[in-house]
Design an enzyme around this catalytic site. Structure first.
Site, PDB file in Angstrom:
ATOM      1  N   TYR A 149      -1.706   1.270   6.731  1.00 27.06           N
ATOM      2  CA  TYR A 149      -1.125   2.044   7.836  1.00 27.06           C
ATOM      3  C   TYR A 149      -1.968   3.286   8.107  1.00 27.06           C
ATOM      4  CZ  TYR A 149       2.043   4.598  10.789  1.00 27.06           C
ATOM      5  OH  TYR A 149       2.559   5.291  11.836  1.00 27.06           O
ATOM      6  N   TYR A 159       5.686   9.716   5.621  1.00 27.78           N
ATOM      7  CA  TYR A 159       5.073   8.563   4.940  1.00 27.78           C
ATOM      8  C   TYR A 159       4.797   8.885   3.472  1.00 27.78           C
ATOM      9  CZ  TYR A 159       2.811   3.980   5.188  1.00 27.78           C
ATOM     10  OH  TYR A 159       2.487   2.660   5.026  1.00 27.78           O
TER      11      TYR A 159
HETATM   12  P1  NAI Z   1       8.230  -6.046   2.825  1.00 32.12           P
HETATM   13  O1  NAI Z   1       9.217  -5.136   2.170  1.00 32.12           O
HETATM   14  O2  NAI Z   1       8.763  -7.272   3.454  1.00 32.12           O
HETATM   15  O3  NAI Z   1       7.047  -6.426   1.821  1.00 32.12           O
HETATM   16  C1  NAI Z   1       6.646  -5.640   0.724  1.00 32.12           C
HETATM   17  C2  NAI Z   1       6.434  -6.594  -0.434  1.00 32.12           C
HETATM   18  O4  NAI Z   1       5.866  -5.966  -1.585  1.00 32.12           O
HETATM   19  C3  NAI Z   1       7.742  -7.262  -0.908  1.00 32.12           C
HETATM   20  O5  NAI Z   1       7.650  -8.664  -0.788  1.00 32.12           O
HETATM   21  C4  NAI Z   1       7.817  -6.837  -2.360  1.00 32.12           C
HETATM   22  O6  NAI Z   1       8.493  -7.772  -3.183  1.00 32.12           O
HETATM   23  C5  NAI Z   1       6.338  -6.704  -2.692  1.00 32.12           C
HETATM   24  N1  NAI Z   1       6.126  -6.020  -3.974  1.00 32.12           N
HETATM   25  C6  NAI Z   1       6.616  -4.806  -4.360  1.00 32.12           C
HETATM   26  N2  NAI Z   1       6.251  -4.543  -5.637  1.00 32.12           N
HETATM   27  C7  NAI Z   1       5.495  -5.604  -6.060  1.00 32.12           C
HETATM   28  C8  NAI Z   1       4.831  -5.922  -7.270  1.00 32.12           C
HETATM   29  N3  NAI Z   1       4.854  -5.091  -8.328  1.00 32.12           N
HETATM   30  N4  NAI Z   1       4.158  -7.104  -7.358  1.00 32.12           N
HETATM   31  C9  NAI Z   1       4.122  -7.954  -6.308  1.00 32.12           C
HETATM   32  N5  NAI Z   1       4.738  -7.701  -5.121  1.00 32.12           N
HETATM   33  C10 NAI Z   1       5.415  -6.543  -5.000  1.00 32.12           C
HETATM   34  O7  NAI Z   1       7.518  -5.121   3.942  1.00 32.12           O
HETATM   35  P2  NAI Z   1       6.255  -5.324   4.908  1.00 32.12           P
HETATM   36  O8  NAI Z   1       6.390  -4.284   5.950  1.00 32.12           O
HETATM   37  O9  NAI Z   1       6.103  -6.739   5.293  1.00 32.12           O
HETATM   38  O10 NAI Z   1       5.050  -4.850   3.971  1.00 32.12           O
HETATM   39  C11 NAI Z   1       3.873  -5.575   3.814  1.00 32.12           C
HETATM   40  C12 NAI Z   1       2.663  -4.664   3.840  1.00 32.12           C
HETATM   41  O11 NAI Z   1       2.483  -4.151   5.156  1.00 32.12           O
HETATM   42  C13 NAI Z   1       2.718  -3.449   2.914  1.00 32.12           C
HETATM   43  O12 NAI Z   1       1.454  -3.202   2.357  1.00 32.12           O
HETATM   44  C14 NAI Z   1       3.070  -2.348   3.887  1.00 32.12           C
HETATM   45  O13 NAI Z   1       2.718  -1.064   3.411  1.00 32.12           O
HETATM   46  C15 NAI Z   1       2.226  -2.775   5.073  1.00 32.12           C
HETATM   47  N6  NAI Z   1       2.545  -2.119   6.333  1.00 32.12           N
HETATM   48  C16 NAI Z   1       3.830  -2.114   6.783  1.00 32.12           C
HETATM   49  C17 NAI Z   1       4.156  -1.453   7.941  1.00 32.12           C
HETATM   50  C18 NAI Z   1       5.577  -1.369   8.381  1.00 32.12           C
HETATM   51  O14 NAI Z   1       5.901  -0.491   9.205  1.00 32.12           O
HETATM   52  N7  NAI Z   1       6.448  -2.238   7.917  1.00 32.12           N
HETATM   53  C19 NAI Z   1       3.138  -0.767   8.762  1.00 32.12           C
HETATM   54  C20 NAI Z   1       1.793  -0.881   8.232  1.00 32.12           C
HETATM   55  C21 NAI Z   1       1.531  -1.531   7.052  1.00 32.12           C
END
Ligand code: NAI
Length: 268
Positions: A149, A159
């Site tokens: 991000y 953030y």
């Molecule tokens: P999400 O909450 O669906 O996905 C985050 C994932 O990280 C979850 O599946 C969780 O189980 C996993 N996770 C956490 N700890 C873990 C560990 N120790 N080992 C393995 N997996 C682990 O949310 P989202 O938004 O799909 O996030 C995906 C990526 O996108 C992240 O890197 C997030 O920072 C990034 N992102 C998200 C934005 C948003 O506004 N949602 C914007 C820009 C980037």
């Protein structure tokens, strides 16, 4: 659909539920002809929703805490067994700040929480690359993507420490990407996505204001999770072979805006 990933094999980290960017990416990868393994932390898998995606995409699930080298080694070995060879694409879609979860401010964090969040959100990417590199697990011209991000470049106060984690993550993509390119012709990039209403996204304080503001600032509007999945698929396809060491903005133009008419209206 375009068969962009026909015959390709991958590992997808971080699908938690149908809102997750990784979930949409898995669905799109399946539609484009890829075979892949789904992985997430054991606690997230126990929530049960990932089974639905596995069934839908004909994939197997392997639990791995992305901070554990042992888990990652097991994941990569088992994935090559299941998929019948080396890997063509990997998605790192993992983020979590303990300080944010526990309501700690950026100026006065708990540093154990800082370290844990950094390990999960950023060092996990280095560990994943390390294991793939050492095991020579990637096919030539493979592609690795991590999601990030824009708080890595600009100030978004709420953030919190995720801004620092994302800056580190983007740096790892460049630094490790050099070795992957030199030795295996594998590209490593980060995609910098718009605010997206997922479990992680909605965890950011003031998310509703945040996403509405960026919608009004972006000439094309915010990019959705599905659009991010589409972009990621293009990065996994053979159409982007020479793109590497990049932080790629996928944000409707937000990152190059100063102000838009729609935002200015509120101040006139
Ligand atoms: P999400 O909450 O669906 O996905 C985050 C994932 O990280 C979850 O599946 C969780 O189980 C996993 N996770 C956490 N700890 C873990 C560990 N120790 N080992 C393995 N997996 C682990 O949310 P989202 O938004 O799909 O996030 C995906 C990526 O996108 C992240 O890197 C997030 O920072 C990034 N992102 C998200 C934005 C948003 O506004 N949602 C914007 C820009 C980037």
């Amino acid at each position: 659909m375009y068969n962009l990933l026909k015959g390709k094999k991958g590992i997808i980290f971080g699908a938690l539920n149908e809102h997750s960017i990784a979930w949409k990416t898995a669905e799109r990868a399946h539609e484009e002809g890829a075979k892949f393994v789904l992985t997430n932390a054991p606690a997230s898998i126990r929530m049960g929703e990932l089974d639905v995606l596995a069934k839908k995409t004909g994939s197997q699930i392997i639990a791995a805490d992305a901070t554990s080298i042992r888990d990652l080694e097991h994941l990569v070995e088992k994935s090559m067994d299941i998929l019948g060879g080396k890997i063509d694409f990997v998605l790192h879609s993992i983020g979590m700040s303990v300080n944010v979860r526990k309501g700690k401010s950026y100026t006065d964090p708990n540093y154990d929480f800082t370290t844990k969040g950094w390990d999960v959100s950023a060092v996990s990417f280095h560990k994943m690359l390390n294991v793939l590199y050492k095991k020579e697990a990637m096919n030539d011209w493979g592609s690795i993507v991590a999601l990030t991000y824009m708080a890595a470049q600009r100030v978004f106060p709420d953030y919190n420490d995720m801004a620092d984690n994302k800056a580190y993550l983007e740096s790892v993509a460049r630094s490790f990407g050099y070795f992957f390119g030199r030795d295996y012709k594998v590209r490593v990039n980060t995609i910098s996505q718009s605010p997206t209403p997922t479990t992680a996204g909605k965890g950011v304080k003031g998310f509703d204001g945040f996403i509405a503001y960026s919608e009004k600032m972006s000439p094309l509007g915010n990019a959705t999770a599905l659009e991010c999945a589409d972009y990621t698929i293009s990065m996994f396809s053979d159409l982007t072979k020479k793109v590497t060491l990049q932080n790629l903005f996928h944000d409707g133009g937000f990152s190059n805006m100063g102000v838009s008419d729609a935002v200015l209206e509120n101040f006139e």
